[in-house]
Motif scaffolding. Structure first.
Motif, PDB file in Angstrom:
ATOM      1  N   VAL A 146      28.665  10.490  31.333  1.00 56.89           N
ATOM      2  CA  VAL A 146      28.281   9.701  30.169  1.00 56.89           C
ATOM      3  C   VAL A 146      27.544  10.609  29.198  1.00 56.89           C
ATOM      4  CG1 VAL A 146      26.974   7.712  29.361  1.00 56.89           C
ATOM      5  CG2 VAL A 146      28.051   7.649  31.611  1.00 56.89           C
ATOM      6  N   SER A 147      27.917  10.520  27.906  1.00 62.69           N
ATOM      7  CA  SER A 147      27.273  11.372  26.916  1.00 62.69           C
ATOM      8  C   SER A 147      27.287  10.684  25.560  1.00 62.69           C
ATOM      9  CB  SER A 147      28.016  12.712  26.835  1.00 62.69           C
ATOM     10  OG  SER A 147      27.347  13.595  25.963  1.00 62.69           O
ATOM     11  N   GLY A 148      26.448  11.172  24.665  1.00 63.97           N
ATOM     12  CA  GLY A 148      26.399  10.622  23.317  1.00 63.97           C
ATOM     13  C   GLY A 148      26.171  11.715  22.302  1.00 63.97           C
ATOM     14  N   THR A 149      26.471  11.405  21.045  1.00 68.21           N
ATOM     15  CA  THR A 149      26.301  12.370  19.978  1.00 68.21           C
ATOM     16  C   THR A 149      25.860  11.666  18.696  1.00 68.21           C
ATOM     17  OG1 THR A 149      27.366  14.119  18.689  1.00 68.21           O
ATOM     18  CG2 THR A 149      28.760  12.280  19.346  1.00 68.21           C
ATOM     19  N   LEU A 150      25.132  12.382  17.887  1.00 66.39           N
ATOM     20  CA  LEU A 150      24.749  11.912  16.555  1.00 66.39           C
ATOM     21  C   LEU A 150      25.458  12.708  15.473  1.00 66.39           C
ATOM     22  CD1 LEU A 150      20.897  11.566  17.109  1.00 66.39           C
ATOM     23  CD2 LEU A 150      22.539   9.702  16.894  1.00 66.39           C
ATOM     24  N   THR A 151      26.254  13.713  15.869  1.00 72.19           N
ATOM     25  CA  THR A 151      26.880  14.620  14.904  1.00 72.19           C
ATOM     26  C   THR A 151      28.167  14.078  14.307  1.00 72.19           C
ATOM     27  OG1 THR A 151      28.200  15.806  16.541  1.00 72.19           O
ATOM     28  CG2 THR A 151      25.954  16.609  16.142  1.00 72.19           C
ATOM     29  N   GLY A 152      28.747  13.055  14.917  1.00 74.46           N
ATOM     30  CA  GLY A 152      29.998  12.519  14.403  1.00 74.46           C
ATOM     31  C   GLY A 152      31.231  13.220  14.928  1.00 74.46           C
ATOM     32  N   ASP A 153      31.082  14.229  15.782  1.00 72.03           N
ATOM     33  CA  ASP A 153      32.224  14.963  16.319  1.00 72.03           C
ATOM     34  C   ASP A 153      32.556  14.444  17.717  1.00 72.03           C
ATOM     35  OD1 ASP A 153      34.287  16.701  16.614  1.00 72.03           O
ATOM     36  OD2 ASP A 153      33.085  18.519  16.467  1.00 72.03           O
ATOM     37  N   LEU A 154      32.960  13.191  17.767  1.00 73.36           N
ATOM     38  CA  LEU A 154      33.197  12.495  19.029  1.00 73.36           C
ATOM     39  C   LEU A 154      34.303  13.140  19.862  1.00 73.36           C
ATOM     40  CD1 LEU A 154      32.291   9.968  20.618  1.00 73.36           C
ATOM     41  CD2 LEU A 154      34.145   8.744  19.498  1.00 73.36           C
ATOM     42  N   GLU A 155      35.389  13.529  19.222  1.00 75.05           N
ATOM     43  CA  GLU A 155      36.529  14.085  19.954  1.00 75.05           C
ATOM     44  C   GLU A 155      36.170  15.406  20.634  1.00 75.05           C
ATOM     45  OE1 GLU A 155      36.761  12.753  16.898  1.00 75.05           O
ATOM     46  OE2 GLU A 155      37.950  10.979  17.405  1.00 75.05           O
ATOM     47  N   THR A 156      35.431  16.263  19.936  1.00 76.36           N
ATOM     48  CA  THR A 156      35.021  17.537  20.534  1.00 76.36           C
ATOM     49  C   THR A 156      34.090  17.303  21.710  1.00 76.36           C
ATOM     50  OG1 THR A 156      35.266  18.723  18.449  1.00 76.36           O
ATOM     51  CG2 THR A 156      33.851  19.735  20.116  1.00 76.36           C
ATOM     52  N   ARG A 157      33.119  16.418  21.532  1.00 75.98           N
ATOM     53  CA  ARG A 157      32.183  16.104  22.613  1.00 75.98           C
ATOM     54  C   ARG A 157      32.935  15.540  23.824  1.00 75.98           C
ATOM     55  NH1 ARG A 157      26.968  17.478  23.781  1.00 75.98           N
ATOM     56  NH2 ARG A 157      25.942  15.822  24.905  1.00 75.98           N
ATOM     57  N   HIS A 158      33.921  14.686  23.562  1.00 81.64           N
ATOM     58  CA  HIS A 158      34.722  14.099  24.638  1.00 81.64           C
ATOM     59  C   HIS A 158      35.503  15.170  25.392  1.00 81.64           C
ATOM     60  CE1 HIS A 158      38.388  12.224  26.303  1.00 81.64           C
ATOM     61  NE2 HIS A 158      37.483  11.386  26.790  1.00 81.64           N
ATOM     62  N   ARG A 159      36.127  16.085  24.673  1.00 87.23           N
ATOM     63  CA  ARG A 159      36.900  17.161  25.309  1.00 87.23           C
ATOM     64  C   ARG A 159      36.003  18.012  26.212  1.00 87.23           C
ATOM     65  NH1 ARG A 159      36.973  22.027  23.912  1.00 87.23           N
ATOM     66  NH2 ARG A 159      36.387  21.626  21.761  1.00 87.23           N
ATOM     67  N   ILE A 160      34.819  18.368  25.716  1.00 83.83           N
ATOM     68  CA  ILE A 160      33.882  19.178  26.497  1.00 83.83           C
ATOM     69  C   ILE A 160      33.458  18.445  27.767  1.00 83.83           C
ATOM     70  CG2 ILE A 160      31.521  20.089  26.495  1.00 83.83           C
ATOM     71  CD1 ILE A 160      32.021  20.727  23.460  1.00 83.83           C
ATOM     72  N   LYS A 161      33.159  17.174  27.650  1.00 85.49           N
ATOM     73  CA  LYS A 161      32.697  16.398  28.804  1.00 85.49           C
ATOM     74  C   LYS A 161      33.831  16.148  29.802  1.00 85.49           C
ATOM     75  CE  LYS A 161      28.447  16.338  27.967  1.00 85.49           C
ATOM     76  NZ  LYS A 161      27.515  16.959  28.923  1.00 85.49           N
ATOM     77  N   ALA A 162      35.059  15.992  29.329  1.00 86.11           N
ATOM     78  CA  ALA A 162      36.204  15.830  30.234  1.00 86.11           C
ATOM     79  C   ALA A 162      36.427  17.119  31.035  1.00 86.11           C
ATOM     80  CB  ALA A 162      37.453  15.452  29.455  1.00 86.11           C
ATOM     81  N   GLU A 163      36.330  18.266  30.361  1.00 86.13           N
ATOM     82  CA  GLU A 163      36.467  19.546  31.061  1.00 86.13           C
ATOM     83  C   GLU A 163      35.358  19.717  32.095  1.00 86.13           C
ATOM     84  OE1 GLU A 163      36.521  22.464  27.949  1.00 86.13           O
ATOM     85  OE2 GLU A 163      38.519  21.873  27.269  1.00 86.13           O
TER      86      GLU A 163
END
Length: 84
Positions: A32-49
């Motif tokens: 589970v993770s969250g972001t305030l930067t608006g770059d949801l797809e990048t954050r998702h890719r990093i967390k999936a890896e």
């Protein structure tokens, strides 16, 4: 309960995901993770890896929230032997 999953335990440092969850038959990892930067797809890719780099060889789920845009990605990922 979402997707018929229940949180069973918090993981240890180094496990590569946050929680152990279960559907009653199998155990999965949950990151589970969250972001305030608006770059949801990048954050998702990093967390999936990160999740797929787990030492247990388990499948799992990733939930990433963009708090600024109020968007969520909830996805399932299958562990592949190539990650070992």
């Amino acid at each position: 309960m979402y997707a018929r999953l229940q949180v069973r335990a918090v993981t240890e440092d180094g496990d590569r995901f946050d929680y152990w969850v279960s559907d009653g038959r199998r155990q999965f990892g949950l990151e589970v993770s969250g972001t305030l930067t608006g770059d949801l797809e990048t954050r998702h890719r990093i967390k999936a890896e990160q999740l797929l780099d787990n030492p247990f060889g388990v499948d799992g789920y990733v939930v990433v929230v963009d708090f600024t845009a109020r968007r969520v990605i909830f996805s399932f990922h299958q562990y592949e032997e190539s990650h070992a």
